[in-house]
Write a protein that holds these residues in place. Structure first.
Motif, PDB file in Angstrom:
ATOM      1  N   VAL A 102      -3.491  -9.070   1.501  1.00 15.03           N
ATOM      2  CA  VAL A 102      -2.725  -7.836   1.670  1.00 15.03           C
ATOM      3  C   VAL A 102      -2.534  -7.260   0.273  1.00 15.03           C
ATOM      4  O   VAL A 102      -2.004  -7.923  -0.624  1.00 15.03           O
ATOM      5  CB  VAL A 102      -1.370  -8.108   2.351  1.00 15.03           C
ATOM      6  CG1 VAL A 102      -0.545  -6.831   2.415  1.00 15.03           C
ATOM      7  CG2 VAL A 102      -1.577  -8.685   3.741  1.00 15.03           C
ATOM      8  N   VAL A 103      -2.986  -6.015   0.086  1.00  9.91           N
ATOM      9  CA  VAL A 103      -2.950  -5.381  -1.226  1.00  9.91           C
ATOM     10  C   VAL A 103      -1.632  -4.650  -1.439  1.00  9.91           C
ATOM     11  O   VAL A 103      -1.050  -4.710  -2.516  1.00  9.91           O
ATOM     12  CB  VAL A 103      -4.151  -4.418  -1.383  1.00  9.91           C
ATOM     13  CG1 VAL A 103      -4.112  -3.714  -2.718  1.00  9.91           C
ATOM     14  CG2 VAL A 103      -5.451  -5.174  -1.213  1.00  9.91           C
ATOM     15  N   THR A 104      -1.155  -3.950  -0.417  1.00 16.73           N
ATOM     16  CA  THR A 104       0.127  -3.256  -0.508  1.00 16.73           C
ATOM     17  C   THR A 104       0.743  -3.135   0.876  1.00 16.73           C
ATOM     18  O   THR A 104       0.062  -3.307   1.893  1.00 16.73           O
ATOM     19  CB  THR A 104      -0.015  -1.875  -1.184  1.00 16.73           C
ATOM     20  OG1 THR A 104       1.292  -1.384  -1.504  1.00 16.73           O
ATOM     21  CG2 THR A 104      -0.734  -0.887  -0.293  1.00 16.73           C
ATOM     22  N   ALA A 105       2.031  -2.843   0.897  1.00 17.28           N
ATOM     23  CA  ALA A 105       2.766  -2.731   2.161  1.00 17.28           C
ATOM     24  C   ALA A 105       3.734  -1.559   2.085  1.00 17.28           C
ATOM     25  O   ALA A 105       4.303  -1.277   1.028  1.00 17.28           O
ATOM     26  CB  ALA A 105       3.529  -4.027   2.432  1.00 17.28           C
ATOM     27  N   MET A 106       3.908  -0.877   3.221  1.00 17.23           N
ATOM     28  CA  MET A 106       4.827   0.250   3.305  1.00 17.23           C
ATOM     29  C   MET A 106       5.658   0.136   4.568  1.00 17.23           C
ATOM     30  O   MET A 106       5.152  -0.280   5.605  1.00 17.23           O
ATOM     31  CB  MET A 106       4.054   1.561   3.355  1.00 17.23           C
ATOM     32  CG  MET A 106       3.423   1.948   2.075  1.00 17.23           C
ATOM     33  SD  MET A 106       2.331   3.320   2.347  1.00 17.23           S
ATOM     34  CE  MET A 106       0.802   2.513   1.996  1.00 17.23           C
ATOM     35  N   ASP A 107       6.920   0.540   4.459  1.00 21.29           N
ATOM     36  CA  ASP A 107       7.751   0.631   5.648  1.00 21.29           C
ATOM     37  C   ASP A 107       7.588   2.013   6.255  1.00 21.29           C
ATOM     38  O   ASP A 107       6.875   2.865   5.714  1.00 21.29           O
ATOM     39  CB  ASP A 107       9.211   0.303   5.336  1.00 21.29           C
ATOM     40  CG  ASP A 107       9.825   1.229   4.305  1.00 21.29           C
ATOM     41  OD1 ASP A 107       9.093   2.078   3.747  1.00 21.29           O
ATOM     42  OD2 ASP A 107      11.026   1.101   4.041  1.00 21.29           O
ATOM     43  N   GLN A 108       8.252   2.263   7.363  1.00 22.34           N
ATOM     44  CA  GLN A 108       8.058   3.511   8.097  1.00 22.34           C
ATOM     45  C   GLN A 108       8.468   4.732   7.277  1.00 22.34           C
ATOM     46  O   GLN A 108       7.782   5.754   7.292  1.00 22.34           O
ATOM     47  CB  GLN A 108       8.841   3.461   9.413  1.00 22.34           C
ATOM     48  CG  GLN A 108       8.401   4.494  10.406  1.00 22.34           C
ATOM     49  CD  GLN A 108       8.983   4.231  11.775  1.00 22.34           C
ATOM     50  OE1 GLN A 108       9.966   3.521  11.927  1.00 22.34           O
ATOM     51  NE2 GLN A 108       8.373   4.803  12.790  1.00 22.34           N
ATOM     52  N   SER A 109       9.543   4.624   6.512  1.00 29.45           N
ATOM     53  CA  SER A 109       9.981   5.782   5.726  1.00 29.45           C
ATOM     54  C   SER A 109       9.004   6.082   4.585  1.00 29.45           C
ATOM     55  O   SER A 109       8.830   7.238   4.209  1.00 29.45           O
ATOM     56  CB  SER A 109      11.391   5.550   5.165  1.00 29.45           C
ATOM     57  OG  SER A 109      11.405   4.443   4.299  1.00 29.45           O
ATOM     58  N   GLU A 113       4.222  11.461   5.237  1.00 38.23           N
ATOM     59  CA  GLU A 113       3.458  12.332   4.357  1.00 38.23           C
ATOM     60  C   GLU A 113       2.650  11.543   3.329  1.00 38.23           C
ATOM     61  O   GLU A 113       2.413  12.008   2.227  1.00 38.23           O
ATOM     62  CB  GLU A 113       4.395  13.316   3.648  1.00 38.23           C
ATOM     63  CG  GLU A 113       5.123  14.229   4.605  1.00 38.23           C
ATOM     64  CD  GLU A 113       6.025  15.208   3.881  1.00 38.23           C
ATOM     65  OE1 GLU A 113       5.776  15.496   2.694  1.00 38.23           O
ATOM     66  OE2 GLU A 113       6.979  15.681   4.498  1.00 38.23           O
ATOM     67  N   HIS A 114       2.223  10.357   3.679  1.00 39.72           N
ATOM     68  CA  HIS A 114       1.428   9.533   2.776  1.00 39.72           C
ATOM     69  C   HIS A 114      -0.033   9.566   3.211  1.00 39.72           C
ATOM     70  O   HIS A 114      -0.333   9.479   4.389  1.00 39.72           O
ATOM     71  CB  HIS A 114       1.941   8.084   2.780  1.00 39.72           C
ATOM     72  CG  HIS A 114       1.426   7.274   1.640  1.00 39.72           C
ATOM     73  ND1 HIS A 114       1.961   7.369   0.390  1.00 39.72           N
ATOM     74  CD2 HIS A 114       0.419   6.384   1.553  1.00 39.72           C
ATOM     75  CE1 HIS A 114       1.313   6.553  -0.425  1.00 39.72           C
ATOM     76  NE2 HIS A 114       0.364   5.946   0.260  1.00 39.72           N
ATOM     77  N   VAL A 115      -0.920   9.706   2.257  1.00 38.61           N
ATOM     78  CA  VAL A 115      -2.353   9.730   2.524  1.00 38.61           C
ATOM     79  C   VAL A 115      -2.917   8.362   2.155  1.00 38.61           C
ATOM     80  O   VAL A 115      -2.673   7.862   1.060  1.00 38.61           O
ATOM     81  CB  VAL A 115      -3.057  10.827   1.699  1.00 38.61           C
ATOM     82  CG1 VAL A 115      -4.560  10.782   1.912  1.00 38.61           C
ATOM     83  CG2 VAL A 115      -2.493  12.192   2.060  1.00 38.61           C
ATOM     84  N   PHE A 116      -3.670   7.760   3.071  1.00 32.08           N
ATOM     85  CA  PHE A 116      -4.284   6.458   2.824  1.00 32.08           C
ATOM     86  C   PHE A 116      -5.728   6.698   2.391  1.00 32.08           C
ATOM     87  O   PHE A 116      -6.505   7.316   3.114  1.00 32.08           O
ATOM     88  CB  PHE A 116      -4.255   5.589   4.088  1.00 32.08           C
ATOM     89  CG  PHE A 116      -2.861   5.284   4.550  1.00 32.08           C
ATOM     90  CD1 PHE A 116      -2.143   4.258   3.968  1.00 32.08           C
ATOM     91  CD2 PHE A 116      -2.274   6.023   5.555  1.00 32.08           C
ATOM     92  CE1 PHE A 116      -0.855   3.976   4.388  1.00 32.08           C
ATOM     93  CE2 PHE A 116      -0.987   5.746   5.983  1.00 32.08           C
ATOM     94  CZ  PHE A 116      -0.272   4.717   5.393  1.00 32.08           C
ATOM     95  N   THR A 117      -6.074   6.198   1.206  1.00 36.05           N
ATOM     96  CA  THR A 117      -7.425   6.384   0.687  1.00 36.05           C
ATOM     97  C   THR A 117      -8.093   5.035   0.459  1.00 36.05           C
ATOM     98  O   THR A 117      -7.438   3.991   0.478  1.00 36.05           O
ATOM     99  CB  THR A 117      -7.386   7.146  -0.658  1.00 36.05           C
ATOM    100  OG1 THR A 117      -6.618   6.411  -1.595  1.00 36.05           O
ATOM    101  CG2 THR A 117      -6.810   8.536  -0.472  1.00 36.05           C
ATOM    102  N   GLN A 118      -9.381   5.071   0.250  1.00 38.05           N
ATOM    103  CA  GLN A 118     -10.200   3.904  -0.048  1.00 38.05           C
ATOM    104  C   GLN A 118     -10.108   2.828   1.036  1.00 38.05           C
ATOM    105  O   GLN A 118     -10.056   1.637   0.754  1.00 38.05           O
ATOM    106  CB  GLN A 118      -9.853   3.317  -1.411  1.00 38.05           C
ATOM    107  CG  GLN A 118     -10.110   4.301  -2.531  1.00 38.05           C
ATOM    108  CD  GLN A 118      -9.798   3.733  -3.894  1.00 38.05           C
ATOM    109  OE1 GLN A 118      -9.293   2.637  -4.024  1.00 38.05           O
ATOM    110  NE2 GLN A 118     -10.099   4.496  -4.913  1.00 38.05           N
ATOM    111  N   ILE A 119     -10.086   3.266   2.290  1.00 38.69           N
ATOM    112  CA  ILE A 119     -10.156   2.343   3.416  1.00 38.69           C
ATOM    113  C   ILE A 119     -11.384   2.697   4.242  1.00 38.69           C
ATOM    114  O   ILE A 119     -11.848   3.840   4.206  1.00 38.69           O
ATOM    115  CB  ILE A 119      -8.888   2.371   4.303  1.00 38.69           C
ATOM    116  CG1 ILE A 119      -8.672   3.757   4.886  1.00 38.69           C
ATOM    117  CG2 ILE A 119      -7.673   1.906   3.520  1.00 38.69           C
ATOM    118  CD1 ILE A 119      -7.610   3.822   5.947  1.00 38.69           C
TER     119      ILE A 119
END
Length: 126
Positions: A102-109, A113-119
């Protein structure tokens, strides 16, 4: 197949006595190491960055969630994925499939408006 098999014997080849060292004994240590590496590679690991984000954002990963994550990684690997976004009900994880990390983790908040790149794939877990 010129070796004879007799009832009650599990191994048809010749077995060296226990006191004599052979190359096979050295190979078994190498095989043990390989087995340990294989065993360790089947577990999900967390990068330092991901651990820090989990702590900062108060995200708890229970055994059930880790089990689902391991299954998702297995499925993604079977499909040839390399970097996947794993969406759980309240958490998003970016996972390096090859390293099972797991490289990074985010909660719902943090996801708003977050863009996921390099996937190259996304997995939605319920």
């Amino acid at each position: 197949m010129t070796d004879r098999m007799t009832v009650g014997h599990l191994y048809a080849g010749k077995i060296a006595p226990a006191g004599i060292r052979t190359n096979a004994g050295r190979q078994s240590k190498a095989n043990d190491t390989n087995f340990e590496e294989i065993l360790q590679s089947n577990f999900v690991k967390f990068s330092q960055h991901a651990e820090m984000r989990l702590r900062q954002r108060g995200i708890q990963m229970g055994p059930e969630q880790l089990s689902k994550l391991e299954t998702a990684i297995d499925k993604a690997a079977a499909k040839g994925a390399k970097e996947s976004l794993v969406l759980m009900p309240d958490t998003a994880l970016i996972v390096n499939i090859k390293n099972r990390m797991v490289v990074t983790a985010m909660d719902q908040s943090s996801m708003k408006e977050h863009v996921f790149t390099q996937i190259d794939s996304a997995i939605v877990l319920t």
